[in-house]
Design an enzyme around this catalytic site. Structure first.
Site, PDB file in Angstrom:
ATOM      1  N   CYS A  40      37.388  51.686  23.678  1.00 24.99           N
ATOM      2  CA  CYS A  40      37.889  52.704  24.590  1.00 24.99           C
ATOM      3  C   CYS A  40      37.104  52.553  25.884  1.00 24.99           C
ATOM      4  O   CYS A  40      36.111  51.849  25.936  1.00 24.99           O
ATOM      5  CB  CYS A  40      37.659  54.082  24.007  1.00 24.99           C
ATOM      6  SG  CYS A  40      38.219  54.239  22.313  1.00 24.99           S
TER       7      CYS A  40
ATOM      8  N   ARG B 240      40.623  47.377  27.820  1.00 27.54           N
ATOM      9  CA  ARG B 240      39.718  47.601  26.689  1.00 27.54           C
ATOM     10  C   ARG B 240      40.334  48.437  25.581  1.00 27.54           C
ATOM     11  O   ARG B 240      39.802  48.509  24.479  1.00 27.54           O
ATOM     12  CB  ARG B 240      38.449  48.292  27.175  1.00 27.54           C
ATOM     13  CG  ARG B 240      37.722  47.509  28.221  1.00 27.54           C
ATOM     14  CD  ARG B 240      36.412  48.140  28.490  1.00 27.54           C
ATOM     15  NE  ARG B 240      35.596  48.141  27.285  1.00 27.54           N
ATOM     16  CZ  ARG B 240      34.427  47.545  27.181  1.00 27.54           C
ATOM     17  NH1 ARG B 240      33.933  46.900  28.179  1.00 27.54           N
ATOM     18  NH2 ARG B 240      33.744  47.598  26.054  1.00 27.54           N
TER      19      ARG B 240
ATOM     20  N   TRP C 105      41.512  53.738  22.336  1.00 27.80           N
ATOM     21  CA  TRP C 105      42.033  52.838  21.320  1.00 27.80           C
ATOM     22  C   TRP C 105      41.778  53.579  20.008  1.00 27.80           C
ATOM     23  O   TRP C 105      40.635  53.769  19.612  1.00 27.80           O
ATOM     24  CB  TRP C 105      41.290  51.507  21.367  1.00 27.80           C
ATOM     25  CG  TRP C 105      41.827  50.461  20.449  1.00 27.80           C
ATOM     26  CD1 TRP C 105      42.836  49.574  20.718  1.00 27.80           C
ATOM     27  CD2 TRP C 105      41.366  50.152  19.126  1.00 27.80           C
ATOM     28  NE1 TRP C 105      43.032  48.747  19.638  1.00 27.80           N
ATOM     29  CE2 TRP C 105      42.156  49.075  18.647  1.00 27.80           C
ATOM     30  CE3 TRP C 105      40.378  50.669  18.287  1.00 27.80           C
ATOM     31  CZ2 TRP C 105      41.984  48.514  17.384  1.00 27.80           C
ATOM     32  CZ3 TRP C 105      40.212  50.112  17.020  1.00 27.80           C
ATOM     33  CH2 TRP C 105      41.007  49.047  16.588  1.00 27.80           C
TER      34      TRP C 105
ATOM     35  N   ASN D 180      33.251  57.265  23.300  1.00 28.92           N
ATOM     36  CA  ASN D 180      33.522  55.972  22.661  1.00 28.92           C
ATOM     37  C   ASN D 180      32.635  55.889  21.432  1.00 28.92           C
ATOM     38  O   ASN D 180      31.478  56.313  21.490  1.00 28.92           O
ATOM     39  CB  ASN D 180      33.139  54.805  23.579  1.00 28.92           C
ATOM     40  CG  ASN D 180      34.089  54.645  24.738  1.00 28.92           C
ATOM     41  OD1 ASN D 180      35.111  55.311  24.800  1.00 28.92           O
ATOM     42  ND2 ASN D 180      33.749  53.758  25.660  1.00 28.92           N
ATOM     43  N   GLY D 181      33.149  55.301  20.355  1.00 35.49           N
ATOM     44  CA  GLY D 181      32.332  55.157  19.151  1.00 35.49           C
ATOM     45  C   GLY D 181      32.923  55.977  18.020  1.00 35.49           C
ATOM     46  O   GLY D 181      34.074  56.428  18.099  1.00 35.49           O
TER      47      GLY D 181
ATOM     48  N   GLU E  63      41.758  28.338  16.472  1.00 33.66           N
ATOM     49  CA  GLU E  63      41.812  29.048  17.752  1.00 33.66           C
ATOM     50  C   GLU E  63      43.239  29.025  18.319  1.00 33.66           C
ATOM     51  O   GLU E  63      43.726  30.037  18.835  1.00 33.66           O
ATOM     52  CB  GLU E  63      40.797  28.425  18.722  1.00 33.66           C
ATOM     53  CG  GLU E  63      40.764  28.990  20.125  1.00 33.66           C
ATOM     54  CD  GLU E  63      40.501  30.496  20.220  1.00 33.66           C
ATOM     55  OE1 GLU E  63      40.158  31.132  19.220  1.00 33.66           O
ATOM     56  OE2 GLU E  63      40.688  31.031  21.323  1.00 33.66           O
TER      57      GLU E  63
ATOM     58  N   LYS F 237      45.358  32.422  19.064  1.00 32.67           N
ATOM     59  CA  LYS F 237      45.919  32.759  20.391  1.00 32.67           C
ATOM     60  C   LYS F 237      47.393  33.085  20.251  1.00 32.67           C
ATOM     61  O   LYS F 237      47.880  34.060  20.806  1.00 32.67           O
ATOM     62  CB  LYS F 237      45.786  31.584  21.380  1.00 32.67           C
ATOM     63  CG  LYS F 237      44.468  31.313  21.976  1.00 32.67           C
ATOM     64  CD  LYS F 237      43.925  32.360  22.895  1.00 32.67           C
ATOM     65  CE  LYS F 237      43.184  33.425  22.157  1.00 32.67           C
ATOM     66  NZ  LYS F 237      41.795  33.325  21.977  1.00 32.67           N
TER      67      LYS F 237
ATOM     68  N   GLU G   1      48.067  36.524  18.297  1.00 29.92           N
ATOM     69  CA  GLU G   1      47.664  37.795  18.906  1.00 29.92           C
ATOM     70  C   GLU G   1      48.513  38.203  20.102  1.00 29.92           C
ATOM     71  O   GLU G   1      48.673  39.383  20.367  1.00 29.92           O
ATOM     72  CB  GLU G   1      46.171  37.833  19.238  1.00 29.92           C
ATOM     73  CG  GLU G   1      45.708  36.878  20.289  1.00 29.92           C
ATOM     74  CD  GLU G   1      44.198  36.905  20.465  1.00 29.92           C
ATOM     75  OE1 GLU G   1      43.565  37.929  20.210  1.00 29.92           O
ATOM     76  OE2 GLU G   1      43.651  35.871  20.876  1.00 29.92           O
TER      77      GLU G   1
ATOM     78  N   HIS H 202      47.069  21.078  -0.315  1.00 35.15           N
ATOM     79  CA  HIS H 202      46.603  21.945  -1.405  1.00 35.15           C
ATOM     80  C   HIS H 202      47.297  23.296  -1.385  1.00 35.15           C
ATOM     81  O   HIS H 202      46.807  24.252  -1.989  1.00 35.15           O
ATOM     82  CB  HIS H 202      45.084  22.102  -1.324  1.00 35.15           C
ATOM     83  CG  HIS H 202      44.352  20.802  -1.431  1.00 35.15           C
ATOM     84  ND1 HIS H 202      44.286  20.095  -2.606  1.00 35.15           N
ATOM     85  CD2 HIS H 202      43.720  20.052  -0.496  1.00 35.15           C
ATOM     86  CE1 HIS H 202      43.611  18.970  -2.401  1.00 35.15           C
ATOM     87  NE2 HIS H 202      43.265  18.922  -1.126  1.00 35.15           N
TER      88      HIS H 202
ATOM     89  N   LYS I  26      40.013  44.798  23.974  1.00 31.62           N
ATOM     90  CA  LYS I  26      38.938  43.880  24.354  1.00 31.62           C
ATOM     91  C   LYS I  26      37.640  44.547  23.937  1.00 31.62           C
ATOM     92  O   LYS I  26      37.472  45.738  24.171  1.00 31.62           O
ATOM     93  CB  LYS I  26      38.987  43.706  25.872  1.00 31.62           C
ATOM     94  CG  LYS I  26      38.137  42.593  26.402  1.00 31.62           C
ATOM     95  CD  LYS I  26      38.879  41.286  26.333  1.00 31.62           C
ATOM     96  CE  LYS I  26      38.082  40.143  26.882  1.00 31.62           C
ATOM     97  NZ  LYS I  26      38.611  38.872  26.361  1.00 31.62           N
TER      98      LYS I  26
HETATM   99  C1  F6R Z   1      40.601  36.754  20.522  1.00 30.72           C
HETATM  100  C2  F6R Z   1      39.483  37.584  20.920  1.00 30.72           C
HETATM  101  C3  F6R Z   1      38.658  38.209  19.856  1.00 30.72           C
HETATM  102  C4  F6R Z   1      37.160  38.171  20.248  1.00 30.72           C
HETATM  103  C5  F6R Z   1      36.328  38.931  19.207  1.00 30.72           C
HETATM  104  C6  F6R Z   1      34.859  38.854  19.535  1.00 30.72           C
HETATM  105  O1  F6R Z   1      41.268  36.215  21.618  1.00 30.72           O
HETATM  106  O2  F6R Z   1      39.235  37.785  22.079  1.00 30.72           O
HETATM  107  O3  F6R Z   1      38.854  37.581  18.629  1.00 30.72           O
HETATM  108  O4  F6R Z   1      36.763  36.853  20.337  1.00 30.72           O
HETATM  109  O5  F6R Z   1      36.732  40.263  19.168  1.00 30.72           O
HETATM  110  O6  F6R Z   1      34.588  39.396  20.786  1.00 30.72           O
HETATM  111  P1  F6R Z   1      33.253  39.078  21.556  1.00 30.72           P
HETATM  112  O7  F6R Z   1      33.247  37.629  21.882  1.00 30.72           O
HETATM  113  O8  F6R Z   1      33.301  39.946  22.771  1.00 30.72           O
HETATM  114  O9  F6R Z   1      32.130  39.427  20.635  1.00 30.72           O
END
Ligand code: F6R
Length: 608
Positions: free
Chosen positions: A2, A27, A74, A100-101, A481, A485, A488, A504, A603
Site C-alpha cells: 500500500c 504499489r 492493496w 501499511n502493514g 523468468e 513475466k 503476471e 518427466h 510492487k
Molecule cells: C515479478 C516481480 C516480483 C518481485 C518480488 C520480489 O516481476 O517483480 O516477483 O521480484 O516480489 O521483490 P523485490 O525484488 O522488491 O524484493
C-alpha cells in the site's frame, strides 16, 4: 504494497496528496482515500478502484485544508471496497489513520474495543488503530499514538491526524517503510520517495520504532519512551524524469528500453580491465574476510529469486564455492545450516520485501554475514545488511520487474568476478568476462532495436492459453523468468522448466496448440537443448527459439526464431531475458491488460 502520503504546510493538501498517490499507485491499487483537516474537523473522501475514482469523488466534493493524509490500498483484511479503504476514522470522528502493514492481534483488540462500546464500520485491521488512539487520547496526540502502538503486534507504517490537535501530523514505523520529506515550512510523510520527489529531495528515513511528530515549524523523532532520536538527512539522487513515463506507452516498456543504460550504471566504475576483476565499494569486507567464507546462501523472492539462481550458478562455476539458493519465504521458516562462515546474499529490488527482510534477519541471527544486492537506496534491506552493492537501476515503477532483473544479474556477476579472482579464476578468464560485460549494453540495444520482430511474434501468439519456457544451465532461470513475466501481465498460464525435465511430465501437455519457447543460445548445453527441441517438435508443439547464431541442427525444427548477440554462457541470461520481457509486454498489451498494474499484484510485497 500500500502507499502512504501525508502533508503539513500552507498549500492545499488535497491536490498534493492525490498527486503523491498517483505516483504510488504502482504499489497497490484497489482503493484509495484522503483525510484533510478542513478547519472544523477531519474530512474524508474515499473510493474503491484506482486513484482516478478518488479524483472524481474529490472533484465532485472538494476538501480544502493544508494538513492531510492519504493512502492507496492493496487489500489484506477485507475486500477492496470503499468502506475498507483508508483513512480509517475513530468512532468520535476526531482521529484519522492510514496504515501499511498488518496488525496481527487485531482480533482480540477489536473484541476489547467492542466491549468498551466502540463500533466498527470496516473489516480492516487498521480501524482498531483509530479507535485505540481515540481511547488513549488525553492531551497529546503523539502520546496517544504511542499508547495505541504499545498494544499492537505486527507491522506498521502509519500516518495520523486529529482535529483535537489540527496542526500536527504523526508518523510511526515498525516493519513498513516510511520517510519524512523536508520542505520550506512544509513537511511530507511518504512510504516511498517517489510520492514526494516533485517537491523535495531532502528526506529522513525512519527506523523501526520511530515516532515522528511534524508541524509547520519542524519535526521531532521520538522512540517508544518519548526520548528524542537523531536521524540523518539524506539527499535522494533520483530525478523526476525517472519516475515519469516520458514518451512511452507504459512504465514497463520504458524500463525495458532503459536497460542498456541501467546495466551500464550497475557496472560504472566497478570493472578493472587490467586485472580482470571488479571492485565493489559497499561490501564492507576486506579480501581476507571474503576468503574466510566457506559457503554462500542467496535468498530472494520472485524475479529476484531468479537472479539469485543465476548468481548461485555463477558463484559455483567461477568462484568454486558451495552455494545454495533459497526462496526467502521458505528459508525464514526452515532450520537452515548457516554459520559464521556463511555469506548470505540478499537480493531485492525494493529492499522492503517482507519475506526477504525476515530471511536476512534470520541469517544474521544465525551468525551469517549479510550482503544486500538492492536497488532502492535507503531501503530497509540496504540499511540492515552488513554491506552490499546497489544496482543503480533507478526507480522501477512497472509492477513486473525488468531492468532490476538485468542489473541484479550484472551485479551478481561483478561480485562473482571479484570473489572468483580472489579464489581460483585466472586473470585471462577474468579479462574475458570484463570484456563481455563491456559489450553488454550495446548488445542489449541491438535486441531492443529489433523489438518489432518480437511484436510480430506476439501478434501470432496473443490468443494462446498456455506457454512453456524451456532452457538449460544458466538459461533454466531465464525460462522461469520468461514464464513469470508472461503470466503476471498477460494472465496466460505459463511454466518454466529445465528443458530436459520436460520428458518427466510436462511433455504430456504438448500438442499443436502449445507454444514452447526455447532459450537456446550457442552455449555449452546447446546440443542437449536441440534434443529437447526435437522431442517437442515430434509432438507438434510450436517452437519459438531464442538463438545466437544460424544453427543447422535446428533447421526444420523451429517455427519462429529470434537471435540474440553471442556472448559468454554466463552472460546469456541477461541478453535472452530481454526478448522474453518484450514478448510478455506485447502479448499483454494486445490482450488489453493493464501492463503496469496487473490484477492482484503490487510492487514491493511488504506483508508475509
Ligand atoms: C515479478 C516481480 C516480483 C518481485 C518480488 C520480489 O516481476 O517483480 O516477483 O521480484 O516480489 O521483490 P523485490 O525484488 O522488491 O524484493
Amino acid at each position: 504494497m500500500c502507499g502512504i502520503v501525508g502533508y503539513i504546510g500552507d498549500k492545499g493538501a488535497s491536490a498534493l496528496l492525490v498527486e503523491g498517490l498517483r505516483r504510488l499507485e504502482y504499489r497497490g491499487y484497489d482503493s484509495a482515500g484522503v483525510a484533510v483537516m478542513n478547519g472544523n474537523g477531519v474530512e474524508i473522501r474515499k473510493a474503491a478502484g484506482k486513484i482516478s475514482k478518488l479524483e472524481a469523488v474529490l472533484s465532485a466534493m472538494p476538501i480544502s485544508g493544508n494538513v492531510g493524509i492519504a493512502h492507496t490500498r492493496w487489500a489484506t483484511h477485507g475486500a477492496p471496497t470503499e468502506c475498507n479503504a483508508h483513512p480509517h476514522v475513530s468512532m468520535d470522528g476526531t482521529v484519522a489513520v492510514v496504515h501499511n502493514g498488518i496488525i496481527e492481534n487485531f482480533s482480540p483488540l477489536r473484541s476489547k474495543l467492542q466491549a468498551l462500546g466502540y463500533k466498527f464500520v470496516s473489516e480492516t485491521d487498521t480501524e482498531v488503530l483509530a479507535h485505540l488512539i481515540q481511547a488513549a487520547y488525553e492531551d497529546s496526540l503523539e502520546q496517544a499514538v504511542m499508547d495505541a502502538l504499545s498494544q499492537v503486534e505486527g507491522t506498521y507504517g502509519i500516518a495520523v491526524i486529529s482535529s483535537r490537535d489540527p496542526n500536527k501530523l504523526i508518523a510511526a514505523r515498525k516493519g513498513s517503510p516510511l520517510l519524512i520529506g523536508l520542505g520550506e515550512g512544509e513537511y511530507y510523510v511518504a512510504s516511498d520517495v517517489s510520492a514526494i520527489l516533485a517537491h523535495t529531495r531532502q528526506v529522513v528515513y525512519l527506523d523501526d520504532g520511530d515516532i515522528a511528530v511534524l508541524d509547520r515549524n519542524g519535526y521531532r523523532i521520538l522512540d517508544n519512551d518519548a526520548r528524542e532520536m537523531l536521524r540523518s538527512v539524506s539527499k535522494v539522487d533520483w530525478d523526476l524524469g525517472q519516475i515519469e513515463r516520458g514518451g512511452y506507452a507504459h512504465f514497463m516498456l520504458k524500463e525495458i528500453f532503459e536497460q542498456p543504460q541501467t546495466i551500464e550504471n550497475t557496472m560504472r566504475g566497478r570493472l578493472l580491465d587490467d586485472t580482470g576483476t571488479a571492485k565493489l565499494g559497499g561490501l564492507n569486507l576486506t579480501d581476507e574476510e571474503l576468503l574466510r567464507f566457506d559457503n554462500i546462501v542467496l535468498t530472494a523472492c520472485g524475479t529476484s529469486w531468479h537472479s539469485a539462481l543465476i548468481g548461485g550458478m555463477m558463484l559455483e562455476d567461477l568462484a568454486r564455492i558451495p552455494t545454495k539458493v533459497e526462496y526467502a519465504s521458505e528459508f525464514r521458516y526452515r532450520n537452515p545450516v548457516v554459520t559464521d562462515r556463511t555469506l548470505c546474499i540478499v537480493i531485492s529490488q525494493s529492499g522492503e520485501t517482507a519475506d526477504t527482510l525476515a530471511a536476512m534477519r534470520e541469517a544474521k541471527h544465525r551468525g551469517a554475514r549479510t550482503m544486500g544486492i538492492v536497488n532502492v537506496v535507503g531501503s530497509t534491506i540496504a540499511r540492515e545488511s552488513d554491506g552490499g552493492s546497489y544496482i543503480h537501476a533507478g526507480p522501477e515503477i512497472g509492477v513486473a520487474s525488468t531492468k532490476a532483473f538485468s542489473s541484479q544479474v550484472t551485479a551478481l556477476l561483478l561480485f562473482t568476478l571479484k570473489l572468483a579472482r580472489l579464489r581460483a579464476l585466472s586473470p585471462v578468464r577474468g579479462r574475458e568476462i570484463v570484456e563481455a560485460l563491456h559489450a553488454l549494453p550495446a548488445q542489449v540495444q541491438n535486441i531492443l532495436d529489433r523489438a518489432d520482430e518480437i511484436e510480430a511474434l506476439a501478434e501470432e501468439f496473443k490468443r494462446a492459453s498456455n506457454f512453456l519456457y524451456l532452457g538449460r544451465g544458466y538459461n533454466f532461470p531465464t525460462a522461469l523468468e520468461g514464464a513469470l513475466k508472461l503470466k503476471e501481465i498477460s494472465y496466460i498460464h505459463a511454466e518454466g522448466y529445465p528443458a530436459a525435465e520436460m520428458k518427466h511430465g510436462p511433455i504430456a501437455l504438448i500438442d499443436e496448440m502449445m507454444p514452447v519457447v526455447f532459450i537456446a543460445p550457442h552455449d555449452s548445453v546447446f546440443e542437449k537443448v536441440v534434443s529437447n527441441v526435437q522431442e517437442v517438435k515430434a509432438r507438434k508443439g510450436k517452437v519459438i527459439a531464442i538463438t545466437s547464431r544460424p544453427e543447422p541442427a535446428l533447421e526444420g525444427l523451429i517455427d519462429y526464431e529470434f537471435r540474440i548477440p553471442e556472448t559468454l554462457d554466463l552472460v546469456t541470461p541477461i541478453l535472452a531475458s530481454v526478448p522474453l520481457q518484450l514478448l510478455a509486454y506485447f502479448i499483454a498489451v494486445k490482450r488489453g491488460s493493464n501492463v503496469d498494474q496487473p490484477r492482484n499484484l503490487a510492487k514491493s510485497v511488504t506483508v508475509e
